[in-house]
Design an enzyme around this catalytic site. Structure first.
Site, PDB file in Angstrom:
ATOM      1  N   CYS A  17       0.813  -1.215   0.000  1.00  0.00           N
ATOM      2  CA  CYS A  17       0.000   0.000   0.000  1.00  0.00           C
ATOM      3  C   CYS A  17       0.845   1.263   0.000  1.00  0.00           C
ATOM      4  CB  CYS A  17      -0.909   0.046   1.226  1.00  0.00           C
ATOM      5  SG  CYS A  17      -2.005  -1.360   1.315  1.00  0.00           S
ATOM      6  N   GLY A  43      -0.196   0.531  -5.095  1.00  0.00           N
ATOM      7  CA  GLY A  43      -1.444  -0.207  -4.926  1.00  0.00           C
ATOM      8  C   GLY A  43      -2.500   0.305  -5.876  1.00  0.00           C
ATOM      9  N   ASN A 117       0.300   0.407   5.735  1.00  0.00           N
ATOM     10  CA  ASN A 117       1.187  -0.161   4.704  1.00  0.00           C
ATOM     11  C   ASN A 117       2.055  -1.217   5.386  1.00  0.00           C
ATOM     12  OD1 ASN A 117       4.095   1.156   2.896  1.00  0.00           O
ATOM     13  ND2 ASN A 117       2.955  -0.720   2.590  1.00  0.00           N
ATOM     14  N   GLY A 118       1.920  -2.461   4.975  1.00  0.00           N
ATOM     15  CA  GLY A 118       2.712  -3.538   5.570  1.00  0.00           C
ATOM     16  C   GLY A 118       1.837  -4.730   5.897  1.00  0.00           C
ATOM     17  N   CYS A 251      13.122  -2.702   4.142  1.00  0.00           N
ATOM     18  CA  CYS A 251      12.916  -3.597   2.993  1.00  0.00           C
ATOM     19  C   CYS A 251      13.816  -3.164   1.845  1.00  0.00           C
ATOM     20  CB  CYS A 251      11.452  -3.540   2.555  1.00  0.00           C
ATOM     21  SG  CYS A 251      11.159  -4.383   0.986  1.00  0.00           S
ATOM     22  N   TYR A 257      13.181  -2.238  -6.480  1.00  0.00           N
ATOM     23  CA  TYR A 257      12.052  -2.273  -7.413  1.00  0.00           C
ATOM     24  C   TYR A 257      10.878  -1.374  -7.044  1.00  0.00           C
ATOM     25  CZ  TYR A 257       7.838  -4.269  -9.591  1.00  0.00           C
ATOM     26  OH  TYR A 257       6.669  -4.443 -10.234  1.00  0.00           O
ATOM     27  N   CYS A 397       7.671 -13.295   1.074  1.00  0.00           N
ATOM     28  CA  CYS A 397       7.740 -12.153   1.981  1.00  0.00           C
ATOM     29  C   CYS A 397       6.559 -12.215   2.936  1.00  0.00           C
ATOM     30  CB  CYS A 397       7.699 -10.861   1.177  1.00  0.00           C
ATOM     31  SG  CYS A 397       7.614  -9.386   2.216  1.00  0.00           S
ATOM     32  N   CYS A 450      13.683 -12.241   1.264  1.00  0.00           N
ATOM     33  CA  CYS A 450      13.249 -12.916   0.038  1.00  0.00           C
ATOM     34  C   CYS A 450      14.448 -13.433  -0.764  1.00  0.00           C
ATOM     35  CB  CYS A 450      12.363 -12.008  -0.808  1.00  0.00           C
ATOM     36  SG  CYS A 450      12.986 -10.347  -1.002  1.00  0.00           S
TER      37      CYS A 450
HETATM   38 FE1  SF4 Z   1      11.294  -6.600   1.419  1.00  0.00          FE
HETATM   39 FE2  SF4 Z   1      11.976  -9.061   0.644  1.00  0.00          FE
HETATM   40 FE3  SF4 Z   1      12.077  -8.353   3.241  1.00  0.00          FE
HETATM   41 FE4  SF4 Z   1       9.723  -8.632   2.018  1.00  0.00          FE
HETATM   42  S1  SF4 Z   1      11.212 -10.261   2.398  1.00  0.00           S
HETATM   43  S2  SF4 Z   1      10.327  -6.968   3.400  1.00  0.00           S
HETATM   44  S3  SF4 Z   1      10.204  -7.881  -0.072  1.00  0.00           S
HETATM   45  S4  SF4 Z   1      13.332  -7.538   1.531  1.00  0.00           S
END
Ligand code: SF4
Length: 511
Positions: A17, A43, A117-118, A251, A257, A397, A450
């Site tokens: 979001c 979003g 957001n999250g 993140c 990206y 994630c 991830c």
């Molecule tokens: Fe970001 Fe990847 Fe961590 Fe999710 S798992 S918060 S996409 S770095």
């Protein structure tokens, strides 16, 4: 991976979001609307604005894009001098109007609007607990848990109530909240998602990304700190900490990206970071080639960096169709190549007989990349060398990004040599974890789960996007995560009854 297009409703991993808030501006809702417009990439499923006026809090939400929902008539009904807005991509709870945010309630302390957001990693357990003690939920979002906890009896000031609730919830959350008296911004203790404070003509503004400040002419002041509550009322902003400092877990995928290239996140402009990712990629995986091209638009900054560092000229090989509407529906019999070409068309005059380096930020399922490479070869490219400005994406994630399940992540299913064969690329190079981290400023203050499977907050349960709809159904054993680079299984701590994993199992665009 091409950037999620605004209108076609497909794309790769989606952000949970985007948030905007403003306090002390005579046309607050209008400014928030423009802010949402700038954050639309975060979003596209639904959007909403809640506004404070002499009548208290009122709001308007709808499904789709901000520009479609907030007509002149809709905005005219949102007069007031403080507002929050939200654009949603659903990562917990279905995509429907009831789940659209901001959520707006009347409760014992007055009125409250919340945008989130999250993802909360203890959402399912908290909901179970709240329902057992009598709470009735109106939505299937994890965000409503915050409201339900706010409504629980607690002696203390408003700030103390908020701080107490923040100590109960776990996971990734940047919040914008509005009461009849104040605008409140919050970031979780690890600061997974961005949230910044700005000012405009004496008004105070919150935004997930600074590109919204630029659009409405606001000045960036500072980031909301991890573990900080900022309360903005007629006296101005004041700050409250709600827990001990912990290691941040910003993140890193925001840099790779998600965030817009023109946004400054955590002190760095994303375009600049992405160029550095490209430079690092060129150093780690050089190629003998005539041209460097980008997959528009998300690979563009990294491709420029690769070109600068390698001395190989940058070229535009693709022309993007900006008029692919969300109403575009590929005929059922259409082949995948045609579907790919609807959005991006290769120029044979540029690529014919050339050795190409093609740069993208990620490869998720791999099928879109397969199509891109096939197009370049069909257009006459002599060699195609694929370069990726992040490490292989192998893990889901739990913090607000909707990756496909591991069995659909190509890097979770096969080694890099097999991916190269699958893509029919002449070579394939992914940026290393160390190289990506260094290009993003270094340090250990990032979440990279991830890529490496090391989760900063183990989820209380493996929470499915639809887990709130399934609260009463039998627990379902979640599938094991793929092995990490060391061959060991990723950490999948499970407390309580595991439900399904938080990554979507819904089919998305084949990538
Ligand atoms: Fe970001 Fe990847 Fe961590 Fe999710 S798992 S918060 S996409 S770095």
């Amino acid at each position: 991976m091409s950037e999620p297009p605004c209108h076609d409703g497909d794309g790769g991993p989606r952000e949970a979001c985007g948030l905007v808030g403003i306090f002390g501006h005579p046309r607050a809702a209008e400014r928030v609307f423009y802010g949402l417009f700038a954050l639309q990439h975060r979003g596209q499923e639904s959007a909403g604005i809640a506004v404070r006026s002499s009548r208290g809090l009122t709001g308007h939400t709808g499904m789709g894009l901000a520009c479609d929902i907030f007509t002149a008539a809709a905005l005219a009904g949102l007069e007031g001098d403080a507002a929050i807005g939200h654009v949603r991509y659903s990562t917990t709870g279905s995509s429907n109007l009831r789940n659209a945010q901001p959520l707006l309630v009347d409760y014992a302390r007055g009125q409250l609007a919340v945008g989130h957001n999250g993802n909360l990693v203890n959402a399912a357990l908290l909901r179970k607990e709240l329902e057992a003690s009598g709470s009735i939920f109106q939505t299937t979002t994890d965000s409503e848990i915050i409201i339900q906890l706010m409504a629980r009896p607690f002696n203390g000031s408003f700030e103390e109530v908020v701080a107490n609730v923040m100590r109960r919830i776990q996971g990734a959350y940047s919040l914008a909240m509005l009461t009849p008296d104040a605008l409140i911004g919050v970031r979780d203790p690890r600061g997974f998602r961005p949230l910044s404070l700005g000012s405009l003509d004496g008004a105070w503004i919150l935004s997930s990304e600074t590109c919204a400040f630029d659009l409405i002419g606001a000045q960036f002041i500072r980031d909301i700190e991890p573990g900080e509550i900022v309360v903005i009322d007629k006296r101005g902003p004041r700050s409250v900490r709600f827990g001990p400092a912990v290691r941040p877990a910003r993140c890193i995928f925001e840099y790779v990206y998600f965030a817009r290239p023109d946004s400054t996140i955590w002190g760095r402009t994303c375009h600049t970071v992405r160029k550095q990712l490209g430079r690092q990629l060129a150093a780690e995986h050089p190629a003998k080639a005539d041209l460097v091209v980008a997959v528009p638009d998300s690979g563009s900054s990294a491709a420029l960096g690769f070109s600068e560092a390698s001395g190989i000229p940058f070229e535009f090989a693709y022309i993007r169709n900006h008029y692919v509407g969300r109403t575009f529906i590929a005929p059922s019999q259409v082949d995948r190549d045609l579907k790919v070409r609807v959005k991006l068309n290769v120029m044979p005059a540029v690529v014919k007989d050339k050795r190409m380096v093609i740069v993208d930020d990620s490869i998720i399922r791999g099928t879109t990349t397969l199509g891109r490479i096939a197009e370049l070869k069909r257009a006459g490219a002599r060699e195609v060398h694929m370069r990726v400005s992040s490490p292989p994406t192998r893990f889901p994630c739990f913090y607000g990004v909707d990756f496909p399940s591991p069995d659909q992540l190509v890097a979770a299913r096969m080694p890099i040599s097999d991916i190269q064969r699958f893509l029919r690329a002449d070579s394939l190079g992914y940026l290393s974890l160390e190289g990506m981290t260094a290009a993003c400023g270094g340090g250990d203050g990032f979440c990279r789960a991830c890529y490496d499977g090391v989760y900063p907050i183990p989820p209380e349960e493996l929470v499915a996007k639809e887990c709130m709809e399934r609260q009463r159904s039998d627990a379902v054993q979640a599938p094991a995560l793929p092995a990490g680079p060391d061959g060991k299984a990723a950490r999948t701590p499970r407390r309580g009854n595991p439900v399904r994993p938080s990554f979507s199992t819904q089919p998305r665009e084949q990538r």
